[in-house]
Design a protein around this motif. Structure first.
Motif, PDB file in Angstrom:
ATOM      1  N   GLU A 170      -9.210 -13.386  56.471  1.00  8.96           N
ATOM      2  CA  GLU A 170      -9.117 -14.475  55.501  1.00  8.96           C
ATOM      3  C   GLU A 170      -7.911 -15.387  55.745  1.00  8.96           C
ATOM      4  O   GLU A 170      -7.486 -16.138  54.863  1.00  8.96           O
ATOM      5  N   VAL A 171      -7.337 -15.358  56.945  1.00  9.05           N
ATOM      6  CA  VAL A 171      -6.107 -16.096  57.231  1.00  9.05           C
ATOM      7  C   VAL A 171      -6.361 -17.597  57.251  1.00  9.05           C
ATOM      8  O   VAL A 171      -7.317 -18.077  57.860  1.00  9.05           O
ATOM      9  N   ASN A 217      -3.447 -16.986  52.759  1.00  9.91           N
ATOM     10  CA  ASN A 217      -4.862 -16.651  52.906  1.00  9.91           C
ATOM     11  C   ASN A 217      -5.739 -17.579  52.076  1.00  9.91           C
ATOM     12  O   ASN A 217      -5.254 -18.401  51.282  1.00  9.91           O
ATOM     13  N   TYR A 223      -4.602  -9.716  61.627  1.00 10.38           N
ATOM     14  CA  TYR A 223      -4.976 -10.892  60.821  1.00 10.38           C
ATOM     15  C   TYR A 223      -5.616 -11.916  61.756  1.00 10.38           C
ATOM     16  O   TYR A 223      -5.036 -12.267  62.792  1.00 10.38           O
TER      17      TYR A 223
END
Length: 636
Positions: free
Chosen positions: A511-512, A526, A485
Motif C-alpha cells: 500500500e506504499v 501509505n 514495502y
C-alpha cells in the motif's frame, strides 16, 4: 642445459637417432646435437609436445619441424641452427633460424645468431636472494654484448615466463624486441624500464605480473601487440612518446592507465611523481617512513617549473600503514585502483568534481569510518570499500546509477547510507554483510542481482518504489522476518516473485505511496492516509529530533523496529501523541541519546526499546485538566 625427459630411438639405416617422446614439463626443450657420437636428426611421426612446452631449440643436425608436434590451440617458438626446409608452418609456430650457439650465464640463456645479435631465450632463475634490506628476489642485469661480439637485441617469446623470483630487471638500450609472453607470470616483478626505441612489444608480454606497477618506455614503440598487460592489475604505462603509434586495437583491453609525454620521475617529501611535458604530475608511489597526516600538494616544482598534480596511480599508497589521515587537493581528478587499499585512514573526503575512482581504492582499510563521495560519479566501482570493517557512514552523490560488484561487501558496521533516486542497478554482493536496517530502492532501480543484499542480520525493511524491479533468487538471505514495502498494485509481479522465493521469511505490504525525508527522519506514507517512521539519515538528523505528528496530511501512527538504529547524532527524541505503536529496538545502539519524550500510553512497554543505549532518560508526558477546565501537559 639438460636433455631431460626426452626419449630417443636409433635409426640404423641412417646411423642416427630420432626423438620419439617428450615427458618434460619444462617451458624450454633442448634437443641434443648427438647421442653416443651419432647425430639427432629429427622427430618420429608420433612425437608430440606437452602443453607446458613453449620453446624448442633444435639440434645442429635438424633442418625440419612439423606442425603436427603441437597440440591443438598451442603455440611454439623454434630456434634452429639451419634454415628449415618446410616453410608452410602455421602462425602458431614462430621460427628464428641461423642460430650459431647457446650462451649460458648463472641466470640467463642467450641464443647467439649469425647476424651477430643475441636473444634471451630462457632463464635459470630458481632461488630467491636478498637484494636489499628486507627485500628478497632476484635482480638481473642483461648485458649489452655477449663475448664482445653479439649485441643483445631481444627478449624472446616466453624467455622469462614463470620466473616467479624475478623482482627487478635492468635491460640495455640495445633491446629492440620484447617477445610474446616474455615476462608472463613474473609474480614479483615490480617495475620495468625500456630506454631506447622499441620495434615491437608483442602479445601478452607483461601478462599476469601481479606486482608489476610502472612500465616506463623512454623511446618510441613501433608496434604494440594485444593485451600486453593482461591480468597485471597494478600496472600503468609511462610513454615519453605522444601518441599510440602502430598499436594493436586490443593492446590494452583491461584499460590500464596510460600516460603519454613522460619526462621524469621526481622524489619529493617521500612521494614519487611522474612528470609530463604538459606540466602535469601523477603520484605513483610513496616512501612514507612514519605515522603521518598527509596533505597532498596541488603542485610540485621541478627545475623552476610548476607541475599540476592531477592523478593518483594504481596502488600508490597500497598497504601504507603510516597513512592515517589525508587531505586530497581539488586538482586530483582521478584516483586509480586500490590506491589507498589497506591503509589506516579513518575519514576521507574525495574532491567533489572528480571524474574517476578506480576499483577497490579503499578495500581492506579496516579503520576507515566515513567516506564523502564526489558529486559527478555515476558508478561505485567493484570492491570500492570491500571489508572496511569500521565503515559507518557513506555519503553517495545524487547521480549514482550502479553500485558495482562487492562494492561494500563485508562493511559489517555500515548502518548509514542513503541510496540516491538515480540508482538503477545493484550488482552481486554489493551490500553483502553490511549493517543497514533499512534499504530504500527508488523508482529507477531496475535490477537487484544475486546476493546483493544478503547476509545482513540487521536488515528490517526494504522499500521498492518500482514494482517491476528484477530481483535475483538469492538477493536476500536472512533467518529473520523482513518487511517488504512495495509501491504498486496488490498483485504486482515483484510481490509474487518475492513471495514465491522467500515465502514466510518476508512480510509484504503493497500500500506504499511514497517516502519522505524530513530533517533526517524517513517517513513512509501509505494509501490509507497514515505515516510510518521507518528509518533515518544520520548525517542530516537533528540532535534534538522531533517526529512530526502529521506530514503531508498523513497522521504519524508508528515507529518501526530499528528506525533510529546506531544513530551517532541523536541526543533527544520527541514522540508525538498520535503515535500508537513503538516497535522494539527503535532506538537501539544510540550511544549519545540522552532523553526520549513519549506519551504516557507507552509507560509500561519500555524494556525492549533501547538495548545498547545507555543512560537514557525516558520522559513520560500525560495530560491533566485543571480546575478551570484547561488541558495541560504534565511531564514525569
Amino acid at each position: 642445459m639438460k636433455f631431460i625427459d626426452l626419449k630417443f630411438e636409433e635409426n640404423e639405416t641412417k646411423n642416427a637417432f630420432i626423438v620419439t617422446r617428450c615427458l618434460s614439463e619444462n617451458k624450454c626443450i633442448y634437443i641434443p646435437d648427438e647421442i653416443a657420437g651419432k647425430p639427432v636428426i629429427g622427430f618420429s611421426s608420433t612425437f608430440k609436445l606437452n602443453d607446458y612446452n613453449k620453446v624448442i631449440v633444435l639440434g645442429k643436425h635438424m633442418d625440419s619441424i612439423s606442425d603436427d608436434i603441437l597440440n591443438e590451440g598451442n603455440e611454439l617458438t623454434v630456434y634452429s641452427y639451419n634454415d628449415l626446409k618446410d616453410n608452410s608452418h602455421t602462425e602458431d609456430i614462430t621460427i628464428r633460424a641461423n642460430l650459431e650457439s647457446i650462451y649460458e650465464d648463472m641466470d640467463v640463456i642467450f641464443g647467439l645468431f649469425g647476424d651477430k645479435t643475441a636473444y634471451v631465450i630462457d632463464n635459470q632463475i630458481v632461488d630467491s636472494m636478498k637484494i636489499g634490506f628486507g627485500t628478497w628476489g632476484r635482480l638481473i642485469v642483461i648485458p649489452t654484448m655477449i663475448n664482445d661480439e653479439y649485441k643483445v637485441v631481444g627478449i624472446g617469446n616466453h624467455a622469462f615466463s614463470n620466473a616467479i623470483n624475478l623482482k627487478k630487471i635492468l635491460l640495455p638500450e640495445t633491446i629492440k624486441w620484447i617477445g610474446k609472453f616474455a615476462f608472463e607470470n613474473c609474480y614479483k616483478l615490480e617495475d620495468i624500464a625500456l630506454n631506447s626505441d622499441i620495434l615491437c612489444i608483442d602479445d601478452f608480454s607483461f601478462s599476469r605480473c601481479h606486482h608489476l606497477g610502472r612500465v616506463e618506455i623512454n623511446g618510441n614503440v613501433e608496434y604494440m601487440g594485444k593485451n600486453i598487460l593482461n591480468d597485471s592489475f597494478r600496472s600503468y604505462l609511462l610513454f615519453n612518446q605522444l601518441d599510440t603509434g602502430n598499436f594493436n586495437n586490443n593492446w590494452n583491453l583491461q584499460n590500464r592507465p596510460v600516460y603519454y609525454g613522460f619526462v621524469e620521475l621526481l622524489s619529493r617529501n617521500e612521494l614519487i611523481y611522474a612528470l609530463f611535458n604538459d606540466f602535469t604530475a601523477v603520484i605513483i608511489s610513496n616512501q612514507l617512513s612514519k605515522h603521518t597526516f598527509l596533505e597532498l600538494p596541488e603542485r610540485v616544482v621541478y627545475m623552476n617549473q610548476e607541475y599540476l598534480v592531477k592523478e593518483i596511480a594504481p596502488y600508490a599508497f597500497y598497504k601504507c600503514v603510516n597513512l592515517f589521515q589525508i587531505e586530497i587537493p581539488f586538482s586530483i581528478s582521478k584516483i586509480h585502483a586500490y590506491a589507498f587499499s589497506g591503509t589506516l585512514l579513518r575519514e576521507v573526503t574525495l574532491p567533489h568534481h572528480m571524474e574517476y575512482i578506480g576499483e577497490g581504492i579503499f578495500a581492506n582499510s579496516i579503520l576507515l569510518e566515513s567516506i564523502v563521495m564526489p558529486i559527478n560519479i555515476e558508478f561505485i566501482p567493484k570492491n570500492f570499500s570491500n571489508n572496511c570493517q569500521s565503515l559507518h557512514s557513506v555519503t553517495l552523490p545524487d547521480n549514482v546509477k550502479v553500485i558495482c560488484e562487492s562494492a561494500f561487501q563485508g562493511c559489517s558496521k555500515l548502518t548509514n547510507m542513503s541510496l540516491p533516486s538515480s540508482l538503477e542497478v545493484l550488482e552481486s554482493m554489493c551490500l553483502y554483510d553490511t549493517d543497514l536496517p533499512l534499504i530504500i530502492l527508488g523508482q529507477n532501480v531496475k535490477k537487484v542481482e544475486d546476493l546483493a543484499l544478503a547476509c545482513n542480520n540487521t536488515l528490517e525493511s526494504i522499500v521498492f518504489m518500482n514494482s517491476n524491479c528484477i530481483i535475483g533468487e538469492n538477493s536476500l538471505s536472512s533467518d529473520r522476518l523482513i518487511k517488504i514495502y512495495i509501491a504498486g498494485p496488490e498483485e504486482n509481479h515483484l510481490a509474487l516473485v518475492l513471495h514465491r522465493t522467500y515465502g514466510k521469511k518476508i512480510n509484504i505490504f503493497t500500500e506504499v505511496e511514497k517516502t519522505i525525508v524530513d530533517h533526517g527522519i524517513i517517513y513512509l506514507l501509505n494509501e490509507f492516509g497514515a505515516a510510518i517512521v521507518i528509518g533515518h539519515q544520520d548525517e542530516s538528523l537533528n540532535e534534538n529530533a522531533v517526529i512530526k505528528a502529521q506530514i503531508e496530511g498523513n497522521n504519524t501512527i508508528k515507529v518501526d523496529r530499528k528506525a533510529f538504529y546506531n544513530s551517532r547524532r541523536l541526543k533527544n527524541l520527541y514522540i508525538p501523541d498520535g503515535v500508537t505503536e513503538l516497535n522494539p529496538y527503535f532506538i537501539q545502539n544510540c550511544y549519545n541519546l540522552q532523553k526520549v519524550s513519549i506519551p504516557d500510553s507507552f509507560k509500561h512497554t519500555l524494556a525492549s526499546w533501547y538495548p545498547g543505549s545507555h543512560q537514557v532518560k525516558i520522559e513520560i508526558r500525560s495530560k491533566k485538566v485543571t480546575n478551570d477546565n484547561k488541558e495541560i501537559e504534565v511531564v514525569s
